[in-house]
Write an enzyme that holds these catalytic residues in place. Sequence first.
Site, PDB file in Angstrom:
ATOM      1  CG  ASP A 267     -15.022   3.201  -3.753  1.00 58.24           C
ATOM      2  OD1 ASP A 267     -15.244   2.430  -5.012  1.00 58.24           O
ATOM      3  OD2 ASP A 267     -14.354   2.483  -2.957  1.00 58.24           O
TER       4      ASP A 267
ATOM      5  CG  ASP B 171     -11.295   4.460  -3.658  1.00 57.06           C
ATOM      6  OD1 ASP B 171     -11.749   4.643  -4.828  1.00 57.06           O
ATOM      7  OD2 ASP B 171     -10.848   3.201  -3.391  1.00 57.06           O
TER       8      ASP B 171
ATOM      9  CB  THR C 139       1.295  -7.235  -3.661  1.00 55.34           C
ATOM     10  OG1 THR C 139       0.521  -7.030  -4.852  1.00 55.34           O
ATOM     11  CG2 THR C 139       1.429  -9.053  -3.326  1.00 55.34           C
TER      12      THR C 139
END
Length: 209
Positions: free
Chosen positions: A203, A200, A108
């Site tokens: 990360d 990201d 979502t």
Amino acid sequence: MGTVHVIDHPLVQHKLTMMRRKDASTNSFRRLANEISALMTYEVLRDIPMQEIDVETPLEFTTGKVIDGKKLVFVSILRAGTGILDGMLTIVPGARVGHIGLYRDPKTLGAVEYYFKMPGDLLERDVVVIDPMLATGNSAVAAVERLKECGPKSIKFVCLLTCPEGVAALHKAHPDVPIYTAAVDRQLDEHGYILPGIGDAGDRLFGTK
């Protein structure tokens, strides 16, 4: 519509460009995040309240202005927010620190809270929410909504990078919260990543995949 402050200082822009590079190592990315967040703190806190105190210099008594760091709270959205927290604390080491644990549901893209820990008496404190990325805006909206339940004096949101979708989402839900960022990039991709972006941030900060 809310306010967006783009911090375009040459040093901030230089370091952001270095962070964008695909071949930047984890160590380099982490160091640059620390440095750029420290530089951005100057602009974010430009209007922080001050008070006068008495000071004895080597030559005489005078008065000087100081901030009350104890009334300032940096709220880090876990986990990536910790990557820019230290840089901001180097500038205001007396600031209090709160943490909100949120993760993005991969289906979502909505924010799910798993941790919330704040200093006491937020009613008397100015809050600066920090997260390297303001992408879909879901985490930011959820974090600010949760913080408003505690009734702080003011709330600002600081990120290294955002996009029109993220700005619109945060300001639709919280038009009173100004955004401070180093850049507003072009758009989100279908996975909720900012383009051209920096990848990201979590990360790249922590060397995970």
